[in-house]
Scaffold this motif. Structure first.
Motif, PDB file in Angstrom:
ATOM      1  N   UNK A 105       0.822  -1.215   0.000  1.00 13.03           N
ATOM      2  CA  UNK A 105       0.000   0.000   0.000  1.00 13.03           C
ATOM      3  C   UNK A 105       0.855   1.264   0.000  1.00 13.03           C
ATOM      4  N   UNK A 106       1.954   1.251   0.742  1.00 10.40           N
ATOM      5  CA  UNK A 106       2.839   2.411   0.770  1.00 10.40           C
ATOM      6  C   UNK A 106       3.440   2.672  -0.611  1.00 10.40           C
ATOM      7  N   UNK A 107       3.910   1.610  -1.249  1.00 10.17           N
ATOM      8  CA  UNK A 107       4.490   1.782  -2.588  1.00 10.17           C
ATOM      9  C   UNK A 107       3.439   2.250  -3.590  1.00 10.17           C
ATOM     10  N   UNK A 108       2.282   1.598  -3.579  1.00  7.03           N
ATOM     11  CA  UNK A 108       1.244   1.924  -4.554  1.00  7.03           C
ATOM     12  C   UNK A 108       0.738   3.352  -4.360  1.00  7.03           C
ATOM     13  N   UNK A 109       0.344   3.683  -3.134  1.00  7.83           N
ATOM     14  CA  UNK A 109      -0.195   5.024  -2.903  1.00  7.83           C
ATOM     15  C   UNK A 109       0.881   6.097  -2.961  1.00  7.83           C
TER      16      UNK A 109
ATOM     17  N   UNK B 187      10.554   7.340 -16.435  1.00 11.39           N
ATOM     18  CA  UNK B 187      10.622   7.003 -15.011  1.00 11.39           C
ATOM     19  C   UNK B 187       9.344   6.296 -14.574  1.00 11.39           C
ATOM     20  N   UNK B 188       8.209   6.771 -15.060  1.00 13.74           N
ATOM     21  CA  UNK B 188       6.928   6.171 -14.681  1.00 13.74           C
ATOM     22  C   UNK B 188       6.828   4.711 -15.095  1.00 13.74           C
ATOM     23  N   UNK B 189       7.222   4.406 -16.315  1.00  8.22           N
ATOM     24  CA  UNK B 189       7.173   3.025 -16.798  1.00  8.22           C
ATOM     25  C   UNK B 189       8.160   2.154 -16.024  1.00  8.22           C
ATOM     26  N   UNK B 190       9.357   2.678 -15.773  1.00  5.81           N
ATOM     27  CA  UNK B 190      10.363   1.918 -15.021  1.00  5.81           C
ATOM     28  C   UNK B 190       9.879   1.620 -13.601  1.00  5.81           C
ATOM     29  N   UNK B 191       9.284   2.594 -12.947  1.00 10.85           N
ATOM     30  CA  UNK B 191       8.777   2.392 -11.585  1.00 10.85           C
ATOM     31  C   UNK B 191       7.627   1.389 -11.590  1.00 10.85           C
TER      32      UNK B 191
ATOM     33  N   UNK C  44       3.278   6.060  -5.140  1.00 11.09           N
ATOM     34  CA  UNK C  44       3.376   6.307  -6.583  1.00 11.09           C
ATOM     35  C   UNK C  44       2.201   7.173  -7.058  1.00 11.09           C
ATOM     36  N   UNK C  45       1.013   6.835  -6.609  1.00  8.39           N
ATOM     37  CA  UNK C  45      -0.172   7.614  -7.004  1.00  8.39           C
ATOM     38  C   UNK C  45      -0.071   9.050  -6.506  1.00  8.39           C
ATOM     39  N   UNK C  46       0.391   9.236  -5.275  1.00 13.68           N
ATOM     40  CA  UNK C  46       0.535  10.595  -4.736  1.00 13.68           C
ATOM     41  C   UNK C  46       1.629  11.369  -5.474  1.00 13.68           C
ATOM     42  N   UNK C  47       2.676  10.686  -5.875  1.00  9.99           N
ATOM     43  CA  UNK C  47       3.727  11.341  -6.664  1.00  9.99           C
ATOM     44  C   UNK C  47       3.145  11.855  -7.974  1.00  9.99           C
ATOM     45  N   UNK C  48       2.342  11.042  -8.612  1.00  8.70           N
ATOM     46  CA  UNK C  48       1.702  11.466  -9.867  1.00  8.70           C
ATOM     47  C   UNK C  48       0.725  12.606  -9.619  1.00  8.70           C
TER      48      UNK C  48
END
Length: 106
Positions: free
Chosen positions: A34-38, A63-67, A40-44
């Motif tokens: 959840x930390x990784x997923x959210x 970077x987005x595709x690599x992450x 990433x979403x918050x970064x976007x």
């Protein structure tokens, strides 16, 4: 199985240990995911241009595709870790609990 057998399993200290260890492990993995997923979403959400930047100068990979690829592979690895631990440690403890309950109710 009889209700006495179930009751014996529930009161077994190994059962409490199993529930605690499995729950702690599952919650740890869930928090990581959840930390990784959210994150990433918050970064976007707060920096929408960052995922569109190339990984290196002149690269087609962003970077987005690599992450996202990293997260996809990492989540599969976490699933494999959980399955391995469940099939070895947790299943062995479960079998011990059932054997003890079976012996008590014979």
């Amino acid at each position: 199985m009889s209700s006495a057998m179930y009751e014996h399993m529930r009161t077994n200290p190994k059962f409490q240990e199993l529930v605690t260890r499995r729950g702690r492990f599952a919650w740890t993995l869930a928090i990581i995911v959840l930390t990784m997923f959210y994150g990433y979403i918050l970064t976007i959400a707060f920096n929408p241009t960052s995922p569109g930047r190339p990984v290196a100068e002149g690269s087609m990979l962003t970077i987005g595709v690599a992450v996202e690829l990293f997260m996809f592979i990492f989540f599969w690895v976490l699933t494999a870790v959980y399955v391995r631990r469940a099939n070895t440690e947790f299943d062995a403890l479960t079998q011990e609990i059932v054997k003890e309950a079976w012996k008590e109710n014979k």
